[in-house]
Enzyme design. Sequence first.
Site, PDB file in Angstrom:
ATOM      1  CD  GLU A 120      -1.197   2.746   2.777  1.00 44.20           C
ATOM      2  OE1 GLU A 120      -1.803   1.615   2.426  1.00 44.20           O
ATOM      3  OE2 GLU A 120      -0.638   3.261   1.689  1.00 44.20           O
ATOM      4  CB  ALA A 154       1.077   7.877  -3.694  1.00 45.65           C
ATOM      5  CD  GLU A 161      -5.167   6.134   0.163  1.00 46.99           C
ATOM      6  OE1 GLU A 161      -3.823   5.967   0.503  1.00 46.99           O
ATOM      7  OE2 GLU A 161      -5.890   6.667   0.962  1.00 46.99           O
ATOM      8  N   GLY A 216      -0.502   7.370   1.496  1.00 45.24           N
ATOM      9  CA  GLY A 216       0.822   6.500   1.918  1.00 45.24           C
ATOM     10  C   GLY A 216       1.713   7.044   3.189  1.00 45.24           C
TER      11      GLY A 216
END
Length: 254
Positions: free
Chosen positions: A113, A65, A133, A110
């Site tokens: 992910e 992110a 994270e 992300g």
Amino acid sequence: MSEVIKLEIHSQIALITLNRPSAMNAINHEMRKALPEALLAAQANPAVRVIVLCGAGDRAFSAGADIKEFAPVESQAAYRQARLENNWIGAFDRITKPIIAAIHGYCLGGGLEMALACDIRVAQKGAVFGFPETGNGIIPGAGGTQRIARMIGLGRALDMVLTGDRVTAERAYEIGLVSRLADVGSLMETALQVAERIGSHPETAIKFAKEAVLASASSPLAAGLLKEIDLLSLLMNSNERLGIAIDFKEKSKK
């Protein structure tokens, strides 16, 4: 199509590129909107048989992110609802065509992910995977905690998520996080070869095979076996399958 996402059609392959190389393809609001649009466009294109997702530049598939967009939330309840309503990564789950992630450089947060949401992961040697994270006071929030455990097992998933430690491409291959390794400079060649191999098979068989295998992650064994039989039964009288059988019989007579 947005500038941060490129969609190109090459014969039967849709190539989707995360296109923010100066930011290591960090995921921003624009990308969260444009990526599902690109995926759904590839899904709707009858010429496309396989989708390949990659990152622009030399440094990263995606570093996660974009921290420039991090901000306090006014309401935890409103934030939760907004995440449920804007489930951008859920677009991957609506695609019936195979999706291959071609991964180089950093694949973090992300970015990882997104890779986990793909069906097949091809990594270039030297790639690095991780979930940073928890070190930032949060947890993976786009399916990472759920998909990683299904992919590599509970113990290894907890190790990666809780420590935030990074994993090399070679280690990722050992634990099943990626299914193929590519030499430096041959990532796209390897990924496209896999895509072409899949695209050479009958389209409906590939669609049903993906559906059956993915069902195993959410179904008891008995239900999964029944789904497998149901999908196989639907294929037995398909034109594709019967045509292949006829060709085989003709060749065997020669």
